[in-house]
Structure formats: C-alpha cells, structure tokens
Design an enzyme around this catalytic site. Structure first.
Site, short mmCIF file in Angstrom:
data_model
loop_
_atom_site.label_atom_id
_atom_site.label_comp_id
_atom_site.label_asym_id
_atom_site.label_seq_id
_atom_site.Cartn_x
_atom_site.Cartn_y
_atom_site.Cartn_z
N GLY A 177 19.64 12.35 -9.94
CA GLY A 177 19.41 13.77 -10.13
C GLY A 177 19.25 14.56 -8.84
N SER A 178 18.37 15.54 -8.89
CA SER A 178 18.26 16.53 -7.81
C SER A 178 17.72 15.97 -6.50
CB SER A 178 17.38 17.69 -8.26
OG SER A 178 17.97 18.36 -9.35
N THR A 179 17.26 14.72 -6.50
CA THR A 179 16.86 14.13 -5.22
C THR A 179 18.04 14.08 -4.25
OG1 THR A 179 17.30 11.90 -6.07
CG2 THR A 179 15.05 12.73 -6.27
N PHE A 180 19.29 14.13 -4.77
CA PHE A 180 20.49 14.08 -3.93
C PHE A 180 20.76 15.41 -3.23
CE2 PHE A 180 21.38 9.90 -4.86
CZ PHE A 180 22.65 9.49 -4.45
N LYS A 181 20.16 16.49 -3.70
CA LYS A 181 20.43 17.79 -3.08
C LYS A 181 20.02 17.81 -1.61
CE LYS A 181 20.02 20.19 -7.48
NZ LYS A 181 19.17 20.97 -8.40
#
Length: 596
Positions: A312-316
């Site tokens: 999820g958004s941890t990759f942003k």
C-alpha cells in the site's frame, strides 16, 4: 650327538680285575649324564629369559616413546573407529547478541528393545504404555513378538521416564545416550531459529540437523568441529524480541487480526534486532507442515520473510524520494491532486478529496494516490523499475534464513505505464515486510543500501551502494516526520522519541482473483529517532478491524500505527535510546495524545 654308555665294557672288565664293584661305574655315569642334561636346560632357560627380557624392554620402550609423543602433542578427542559414516552428535549453541542462549544441547537417552533378550514382552508392553500414554500396548506387544531383533520405542525420554523403565526390570529394554536440541525460551524467536530433528541415528548417538530457519541455514557451520564449539551469535536481542512478541500478540488480539509480523532493524548495519511472526510455534515441539490450504494459515509460516503482500501507501515514500533525487520536484512543489486520474481505461482515485493541488510534502502527509501517480509519470517505468531494483524489491532478501528464497516479490508481467502508476502507491507489486524494512533503512541511512542480516557483526557500517543522495533521503525523512505529526500516522507519536513513518492500507487479494471488500493488510513503516536515525520498525497486521467506534475501522492509522507506537515506546529504552527531555505531547486537531 655321541651317547656315552653307562656300563663301558673295558672299564667293567678292569674293575672286576681290581676287585671293584662295576655298579659304581654305572652310578657315576648316570650322575654325570644328569649334570650335563641340567646344564643344557639351564643354558636354554637363560637364553629364553634373555629373549623375553628383550621383548619386554622393547615393549616398554615403545610405550615410553608413545607417551612422550602424546605429551608433546596437542590434546585431541579420541574417535571410535567404525566401518560406517561417523555420526556428528555435537552441535554449537545459538545465542543472541549479548550471549544469552537461544538454542543449546541437552544430554538425554533413547529407549530401544533387544527382543531376543526379553523375558516377558507382553508385560513389558503393558508397563511401557503406563509410562508413555501415546503407546498402544496391544500393538507394542505384536511388534515385540513378531520376530524382529531390534526396535526403537522412544527416540528421547526424560530422566523420570528412564527411571520408570528401569523399574520394569526387563533386560531387553535398553537405553542409548544422545544429545537433543533444546530451545529454553520456547516459542520466542521461533521463526528465526526454525528447529531441528534427529538425522543419522545409532544406538549410542544421533546427529542433530536443522530443518528450518537459521538452524538449517547454518547447519554445516553449527556441526563443524573446526569451530571449536564457538556459538553462532545472532543479531537478535532477547529482551527486545520478547517485548516485540508480547506487544504484537496483544495488538493482534486487540485489532482482531488474523496474523501479524514485525521487523526491528538497525539502520546502519542492517542487523535485525527483533523479528516476530504470529501465530507462532514452539520449536521444541515443531508442528507438521500443512499439506493443503493457504500456507499462511500454518504457524510455521514466517510472515516477515515469506509473506509477500501489496504494502500500500508505504511505497509512496520511494516515488517521492526518487523524484527528489532526480530533481523533478522539491518538497514544496505543487502537484495536481484532483481526481480521478484517468489513464486509458483505468481511473485512479483518492480515499478522500484533497483539493485541486497539494505540495509534495502534503501528498505524502495526506497519502494522495493521485498526487503520487502524477509524480510517477515524471519518473517513468524504466527509471522506477531500476530504482526499486536497487532498493532490493525485485529479488528475495539475502537474509540468512532457509525460507528467504521463497519470499520472492511478485512483479507485473509487463512494467507498463499503468503498472508504474499503481506501484508508486503500493499496488501491483508485492513484497515482504523485510523488503520494506531494508528499503526504509536505506533511506534512513543517508540513501546508502542496507542489507538485512541475522548475524551479529556480519557486515561493516556504510558498506552498501549509494541508491539515493543523502539530501533527498533527508528531505524524505522530514516529510515522513510530518506524516506522524499531522498526517495519517498521528497515533504513532511517542513521547521522547521523534518518530517518522508512513502508513499503508492495501486491499487483500482473493486467491481466485480480485480483492476482498472488507479485508486489508495494514502496515506502518517507521524510523526513530528521526533526528539521528538508529532503527527501522515495520509492523503489519493481516485483516485487522478496530471496533471501538460506531463503525469498524481497518486503515493502518487506526490499527497498525497504535500497536507500532507501543512497540517503540517499550523497546526504545531497551535499545539504549535516551528519550528527548522536555518534549510535550502534541495537540492534533484538538486531540491530545497521552501515553501512560
């Protein structure tokens, strides 16, 4: 040999002429003959004595020479000559970084039967069934009387059981000494240690071989006599590991999660201080692997290494760090965030509406999919794939676990433009929590690549490739700090320790394709203390649901973040981190964060 007659005729006739008794001549000759025979026997005995003395002298000389040679040589354990392969029974201990024992050996005994020596097999079977309730007395009686000469009854028994078998008084029941592997802390660090079993077995010894975890990964080293019994020193800290597992278990139950995992890693060395995966098991009694169904349903499944998820958004964080490094954006660059973002037949939306445009910092703080995807369009698929490859997201981690190769990331078949957009906000690429921890440690390490390891002192500080510039890494950490102070990870603030991090909530995929509507993987990846990064903590919950409010909440901000904050609060003092004095609780949207 010439034999002299006892009655020589000439002397007999001469004696008669002189009137002497001829019998005296015979007696004299008998006496002389006896004396000569005795002399011959004496000389023969002397020769035999000299020969025997010579042999004894040579023997004592050989013994003396051998004793002198042994006294002058290094001491070596004697080895028993055998026609078969040698059984290596000794296995080195495993300790944590402070020398506390995680795995060791315990002298025990096996129980076997020499049936030809048994007096009353039926009675022995009945008595053995009383000592070992898992034995069937009728089946054991048949086995003891079916004509076989040898049979194993128990591979290992306790001293109490051994004494009870002694009391049976059956001469055909015998014991064989052996070493067994003992894990004194039970389930603690079970997925790291893995477990062991007996390999080649003999009556008087048995080798212990690793079956999983570091026990198998270092099996040859642990069994190598050349190491002189030196223990394998892991990077784990037993106290920290225990605290992480306790809090993770409590958090998993509080959030009604199916499973959970946490990885706590040193930023500069990549040494894993704690690695937990729940549910777990006791390596002293390792369960059998699942033969069907979902592998993650087994307690043997290591979610930190084998669990491959869309994070999820941890990759942003990675998209923004790369764009900063390439000079495509700055922290205050305004990016359009009005949704949806249409790309061909695909539409990308945000969880909430964040307005027409936001700065790069606010895109991360608010966790905007649309804004991150627009940044990804600036980077392009090729550069994105190269960057994530350098961070380690396209290959299994190199951590020293036998399960590591099975944690291979799931990549798109074709790294297309739309794949690039979805991967930028954590969908379309699946990786393990350990992958994520290593990548966050790289950013916290001034952009220098960090390789995770479970061996204490295995690699020097700062030895990795420079993946991103120190300036871009520092700016990214500052944005991650804002995520905690005023963004989606506001419950991640810990008094005295400045935490930076990013939340990630990814829909859980169905085994048959598509995604569940009400099941997520919630992750919080954090760095602390952010002013001088020392540790990275990645905590993931599988299917969490927070039910304290009127509506169930599944996002990482409500589930993974509070659990991770408690882990940091409890473990930071154990790690030797002094809290920053004078830091007051921050007020966020009218809510004061309080920690007991």
């Amino acid at each position: 040999m010439i034999r002299t007659p006892l009655r020589p005729l000439a002397r007999i006739l001469s004696a008669r002429e002189r009137g002497e008794n001829p019998d005296a001549i015979e007696r004299e000759n008998i006496r002389l003959r006896a004396e000569r025979s005795a002399e011959r026997l004496r000389r023969s005995a002397e020769r035999r004595l000299y020969v025997m003395a010579g042999f004894f002298g040579l023997g004592f000389l050989a013994v003396g020479v051998q004793m002198g040679a042994l006294a002058a040589s290094e001491p070596v354990e004697p080895r028993l000559a055998s026609s078969g392969p040698a059984i290596v029974a000794q296995r080195a201990d495993i300790t944590d970084r402070r020398g506390r024992v995680l795995a060791t050996n315990l002298l025990t005994h096996s129980l076997y039967a020499q049936t030809r020596d048994m007096v009353d097999p039926a009675r022995a079977a009945q008595e053995l069934a009383k000592i070992f309730p898992d034995l069937d007395p009728d089946r054991l009686t048949r086995q003891l009387t079916d004509g076989r000469s040898f049979m194993w009854i128990k591979r290992r028994i306790s001293p109490e059981q051994m004494q009870a078998v002694h009391d049976i008084g059956e001469p055909g029941l015998l014991f064989g000494p052996r070493e067994m592997r003992l894990y004194p802390n039970g389930p603690l660090a079970a997925h790291v240690l893995g477990g062991a079993r007996f390999g080649t077995e003999g009556v008087h010894s048995a080798e212990v071989i690793g079956v999983a975890g570091v026990e198998r990964a270092f099996d040859g080293w642990l069994r190598d006599p050349a190491n002189g019994g030196a223990p394998l020193v892991l990077s784990l800290d037993l106290s920290v590991q225990s605290a992480v597992e306790d809090l993770l278990d409590s958090g998993m139950k509080m959030m009604n999660a199916k499973g959970a995992t946490a990885v706590l890693m040193e930023v500069r060395t990549g040494e894993i201080v704690a690695m937990a995966s729940l549910p777990d098991f006791d390596p002293n009694d390792r369960p059998a692997p699942l033969l069907k169904g979902d592998a993650s349903d087994s307690p043997l499944f290591n979610r930190a290494v084998q669990g491959v998820y869309e994070l999820g958004s941890t990759f942003k964080v990675f998209a923004i760090a790369q764009a900063l490094d390439l000079g495509l954006v700055a922290a205050d660059t305004m990016i359009p965030t009005k949704g949806p973002l249409v790309w061909g037949r695909f539409k990308i939306n945000d969880f909430h509406s964040y307005g027409a445009q936001n700065s790069v910092t606010d895109i991360l703080v608010k966790s905007s999919n649309v804004g991150t995807a627009r940044i990804a369009t600036m980077i392009g698929p090729e550069r994105q794939r190269d960057f994530l490859t350098r961070l380690g997201f396209t290959e299994p981690t190199q951590v020293e676990l036998t399960e590591a190769p099975t944690g291979r990331p799931l990549l798109p078949a074709k790294w297309s433009d739309i794949s690039s957009l979805t991967i930028s906000y954590g969908h379309g690429l699946s990786a393990s929590p350990l992958h994520l921890a290593a990548a966050y440690a790289t950013l916290a390490n001034g952009g220098r690549r960090v390789t995770p390891t479970l061996v204490h002192g295995a690699q020097p500080k700062g030895a990795g490739e420079q993946v991103v510039s120190p300036e871009a890494a520092a700016q990214t950490l500052a944005m991650m700090r804002a995520v905690v102070t005023r963004g989606t990870a506001s419950f991640g603030e810990v008094r005295g320790y400045r935490v930076a991090g990013k939340t990630g909530t990814a829909d859980k995929p169905r085994p048959t394709g598509g995604y569940y509507d009400d099941k997520v993987i919630a992750t919080f990846a954090s760095v602390f203390p952010v002013d001088d990064p020392q540790y990275v903590l990645v905590l993931t919950l599988d299917e969490p649901v927070e039910t304290s409010g009127p509506e169930p909440r599944r996002t990482a901000g409500w589930t993974a973040v509070p659990v991770a904050a408690e882990v940091i609060r409890r473990t930071a003092p154990l790690l030797g981190l002094r809290p920053e004095v004078g830091v007051e609780p921050e007020v966020l949207d009218g809510v004061t964060l309080v920690r007991n």
